[in-house]
Design a protein around this motif. Structure first.
Motif, PDB file in Angstrom:
ATOM      1  N   SER A   1       4.370 -50.826  34.343  1.00 46.87           N
ATOM      2  CA  SER A   1       3.873 -49.951  33.296  1.00 46.87           C
ATOM      3  C   SER A   1       2.403 -50.266  33.040  1.00 46.87           C
ATOM      4  CB  SER A   1       4.679 -50.123  32.004  1.00 46.87           C
ATOM      5  OG  SER A   1       4.545 -51.444  31.514  1.00 46.87           O
TER       6      SER A   1
ATOM      7  N   LYS B   1       7.156 -39.590  31.268  1.00 38.03           N
ATOM      8  CA  LYS B   1       6.943 -41.009  31.522  1.00 38.03           C
ATOM      9  C   LYS B   1       5.620 -41.510  30.933  1.00 38.03           C
ATOM     10  CE  LYS B   1       9.706 -41.499  35.731  1.00 38.03           C
ATOM     11  NZ  LYS B   1       9.725 -42.025  37.112  1.00 38.03           N
ATOM     12  N   HIS B   2       5.122 -40.839  29.924  1.00 41.24           N
ATOM     13  CA  HIS B   2       3.886 -41.272  29.287  1.00 41.24           C
ATOM     14  C   HIS B   2       3.949 -40.976  27.794  1.00 41.24           C
ATOM     15  CE1 HIS B   2       3.023 -36.969  29.616  1.00 41.24           C
ATOM     16  NE2 HIS B   2       2.127 -37.159  28.652  1.00 41.24           N
TER      17      HIS B   2
ATOM     18  N   ASP C   1       4.707 -45.138  32.274  1.00 44.01           N
ATOM     19  CA  ASP C   1       5.725 -45.770  33.104  1.00 44.01           C
ATOM     20  C   ASP C   1       5.390 -45.455  34.562  1.00 44.01           C
ATOM     21  OD1 ASP C   1       7.916 -46.808  34.342  1.00 44.01           O
ATOM     22  OD2 ASP C   1       9.390 -45.493  33.407  1.00 44.01           O
TER      23      ASP C   1
ATOM     24  N   GLN D   1       6.862 -46.412  37.313  1.00 42.31           N
ATOM     25  CA  GLN D   1       7.971 -46.410  38.270  1.00 42.31           C
ATOM     26  C   GLN D   1       8.563 -45.019  38.413  1.00 42.31           C
ATOM     27  OE1 GLN D   1      10.603 -49.519  36.760  1.00 42.31           O
ATOM     28  NE2 GLN D   1       9.714 -50.949  38.204  1.00 42.31           N
TER      29      GLN D   1
ATOM     30  N   TYR E   1       2.879 -37.478  35.161  1.00 44.19           N
ATOM     31  CA  TYR E   1       3.932 -38.355  34.641  1.00 44.19           C
ATOM     32  C   TYR E   1       4.761 -37.626  33.580  1.00 44.19           C
ATOM     33  CZ  TYR E   1       1.002 -41.966  36.775  1.00 44.19           C
ATOM     34  OH  TYR E   1       0.264 -42.723  37.658  1.00 44.19           O
TER      35      TYR E   1
END
Length: 380
Positions: A324, A359-360, A378, A380, A356
């Motif tokens: 991260s 994921k953000h 993130d 991944q 993302y």
């Protein structure tokens, strides 16, 4: 997401480059299978001739055996049997082809299930007697003991045609769904790439105008630092021009770029600035999209540090453990009426949403003359 789509696109492109893959479709695959089955059954039928277990005066049963010497001795019979078996299977393929080319993509898709059922019944009613009469007249049908009735209108023939349509329907629907899903995925990828390119084109002029203003301010003061600043600005512009076109860059290059930008801004400012930049990166070769973090720093100078009348500060923290990334920017801030953040932060939010999705997280706050912006990604 972008990396996954790129890998998938390259894999599909390599597969598609194979000529036999480009030419292969379901209809050709089914037809090739039919030809193979006809040849196999023809060989098995010839191998079963004169074998008491399978061959009698009334009929020939096709046994599960292949006798190459017997086949070689009866090549004309093998060819005849194979061709007649092929015609038998082509009867089923005929209804499958109509289902694949017309009933499903045209009638079912455009007019609905009711019209599909009516059209299927019409196709069966018109063509099953013709195929029934043709198959009943094949010599090999009589050798097999009269597999097909002499009456072409027998219900079994219509049932066979209906069975082909019913069995092929879910397969065709699944293939059409897969094609549409693949097309949608490709269109989404192309749209994302186009939007990212547009956002980068908007970002580069935005940065260019800001840095020209910096250079102009230095030239007015006839500062001795002007030559070094021009060189530093050149390095910054080189990074923007060449690195911004890449989908990912090493985080160490991004950190160097931020440091150069901060030094240039510190030289330009005429006021004292408490500047702190802490970077704790576990893997300095970690890849991230370029020019994401600079937006926060540009806004900190433009809307915070430059407008503050009292002591100014800018504290930046960048941390990453490889899984991260956390970026925090805290600066002195004095609200100004009718101020707006400009295109930088708007573009940043759009880019993050494309790169993302889900994921953000961006959190900004302004309290007690302090503006704080925090970004978490993130990786991944």
């Amino acid at each position: 997401m972008e990396g996954t789509l790129v890998v998938e696109s390259k894999f599909n492109s390599r597969i598609y480059q194979l000529k036999w893959v480009r030419k292969l479709n379901l209809e050709k695959a089914v037809l090739a299978s039919i030809v193979g089955i006809a040849l196999l059954l023809g060989a098995m039928a010839v191998s079963s001739l004169d074998n008491p277990l399978y061959h009698s005066k009334k009929q020939l049963l096709i046994g599960f055996e292949i006798h190459l010497p017997k086949i070689a001795a009866r090549i004309p019979t093998f060819i005849s049997y194979s061709l007649q078996l092929l015609v038998m299977y082509l009867a089923g393929y005929f209804f499958f082809y109509i289902n694949s080319r017309w009933l499903v993509p045209v009638v079912l898709k455009e007019q609905g299930l009711f019209h599909y059922i009516l059209s299927s019944a019409s196709v069966i009613g018109v063509f099953y007697p013709l195929w029934g009469q043709l198959l009943a007249g094949l010599p090999f049908s009589k050798i097999l003991g009269g597999v097909f009735s002499a009456n072409p209108f027998v219900a079994e023939n219509a049932f066979g045609a209906a069975l082909v349509l019913a069995m092929s329907l879910p397969i065709l629907l699944a293939i059409n769904w897969a094609r549409q899903n693949s097309l949608i995925t490709a269109l989404k990828h192309e749209k994302s790439v186009a939007e990212l390119d547009l956002l980068k084109q908007q970002l580069n002029p935005h940065f260019f105008f800001n840095t020209l203003n910096n250079l102009y301010a230095l030239s007015l003061t006839r500062s001795d630092q002007t030559p070094d600043s021009i060189l530093q600005l050149s390095e910054l512009m080189r990074y923007v021009v060449y690195k911004a076109s890449e989908p990912l860059v090493c985080v160490k290059d991004e950190v160097k770029y931020l440091n150069d930008y901060l030094q240039l801004q510190k030289i330009r400012l005429r006021k004292s600035l408490d500047l702190q930049f802490e970077a704790k990166i576990g893997d300095r070769n970690l890849l991230i999209p370029p020019l994401l973090l600079i937006v926060f720093i540009e806004n900190a100078f433009k809307h915070g540090v430059e407008n503050a009348e009292g002591p100014t500060f800018l504290h930046i923290s960048l941390k990453s453990d490889g899984h991260s990334l956390n970026f925090n920017c805290k600066n002195s801030y004095e609200p100004i009426s009718n101020s707006h953040a400009g295109i930088g932060l708007i573009n940043l939010r759009k880019r993050l949403q494309l790169l993302y999705p889900g994921k953000h997280r961006i959190v900004t706050s302004a309290e007690h003359d302090i503006f704080v912006a925090n970004l978490e990604i993130d990786l991944q």
